[in-house]
Write a protein that holds these residues in place. Structure first.
Motif, mmCIF file in Angstrom:
data_model
loop_
_atom_site.group_PDB
_atom_site.id
_atom_site.type_symbol
_atom_site.label_atom_id
_atom_site.label_comp_id
_atom_site.label_asym_id
_atom_site.label_seq_id
_atom_site.Cartn_x
_atom_site.Cartn_y
_atom_site.Cartn_z
ATOM 1 N N UNK A 71 0.737 -1.356 -0.007
ATOM 2 C CA UNK A 71 0.110 -0.103 0.140
ATOM 3 C C UNK A 71 0.914 1.360 0.023
ATOM 4 N N UNK A 72 0.222 2.268 -0.365
ATOM 5 C CA UNK A 72 0.746 3.703 0.066
ATOM 6 C C UNK A 72 0.953 3.791 1.404
ATOM 7 N N UNK A 73 1.935 4.913 1.791
ATOM 8 C CA UNK A 73 2.261 5.055 3.101
ATOM 9 C C UNK A 73 0.953 5.473 3.679
ATOM 10 N N UNK A 74 0.046 6.480 3.379
ATOM 11 C CA UNK A 74 -1.197 6.898 3.764
ATOM 12 C C UNK A 74 -2.233 5.838 4.165
ATOM 13 N N UNK A 75 -2.377 4.801 3.049
ATOM 14 C CA UNK A 75 -2.985 3.656 3.095
ATOM 15 C C UNK A 75 -2.877 2.806 4.085
ATOM 16 N N UNK A 76 -1.291 2.517 4.293
ATOM 17 C CA UNK A 76 -0.897 1.671 4.958
ATOM 18 C C UNK A 76 -1.124 1.968 6.461
#
Length: 249
Positions: free
Chosen positions: A226-231
């Motif tokens: 995932x992207x950092x924000x999603x993760x």
């Protein structure tokens, strides 16, 4: 107009790895584009370090394929040597030669592997020691440097081989807390300069700041990408949520 297809710089397809009867990597599949920054995290024993050590054949995978810059990593020594010229690696421990100066540590591989002359190798080394902000330590020995400084030397030493991708295997785990920041700042600057990077780390602030994607591994498998924000803000997998709860709270 159709956009050109960007081929991945690194590709792992269905990679499996065993130590004896114990399977430590299960069907590991992901790709990395040029200049992409990937952070790999997960609990101890999840296969993170083994996975990146397979990328330059420090560990041999027994199933699947690994391609680096179009070169398939096989048993052929020619291919292994070609891949290792593309890949730099920084380990938990600094692995500097204690009997050599910092400058000598940085020039030995360019001179002996690439056949570069002493003066050119020293010019290259000094340029990269400047980049990691310790050129004044060129004529010191490793024992005269702090752990953070030694790890920055290890980064400079890898850069002297002009790698196309840098692998970091928990590069701050052996450091005292007050020394971690200087190494992470050096890595963040490399990322900002466009270096392709795969970093195994538990430094979640670094992951949020620098990563393009975060890979979460557990029990030798990729659980989530995932992207950092999603993760960090909206992880999809319950195992990811449990991991983040343990390390962040």
């Amino acid at each position: 107009m159709v956009d050109a297809v960007v081929e991945p710089f690194l590709q792992m397809n269905g990679v499996g790895k065993w130590f004896g009867n114990l399977q430590v990597l299960h069907d590991v599949t992901f790709s990395v584009k040029k200049s992409e920054k990937i952070v790999v995290c997960g609990p101890s024993g999840s296969g993170k370090s083994t996975m990146i050590r397979c990328i330059n054949r420090l560990e041999k995978h027994q199933m699947g394929q690994i391609h680096v810059n179009g070169i398939e990593l096989t048993d052929q020594k020619k291919n292994i040597d070609r891949v290792r010229q593309e890949v730099g690696m920084v380990f938990q421990n600094f692995n500097l030669y204690p009997h050599l100066t910092i400058l000598e540590n940085c020039t030995i591989a360019p001179r002996w592997v690439k056949g570069i002359g002493r003066k050119e190798a020293e010019d290259i080394a000094l340029r990269f020691l400047e980049r990691v902000r310790i050129p004044e330590k060129a004529h010191f020995y490793p024992s005269q440097l702090s752990g953070g400084q030694q790890q920055r030397v290890a980064i400079a030493r890898s850069l002297c081989m002009n790698p196309k991708v840098m692998l970091f295997d928990e590069p701050t785990s052996a450091l005292d807390p007050e020394l971690v920041r200087e190494v992470l700042e050096t890595m963040a600057q490399l990322a900002a300069d466009g270096m392709t990077m795969i970093c195994v780390t538990h430094e979640m602030g670094f992951a949020r700041q620098v990563a393009d994607r975060v890979i979460f591994m557990d029990e030798g498998k990729i659980v989530e990408v995932a992207s950092p924000d999603e993760f960090f803000d909206d992880p999809k997998e319950s195992r990811t949520r449990r991991f983040l709860k343990q390390i962040l709270y």
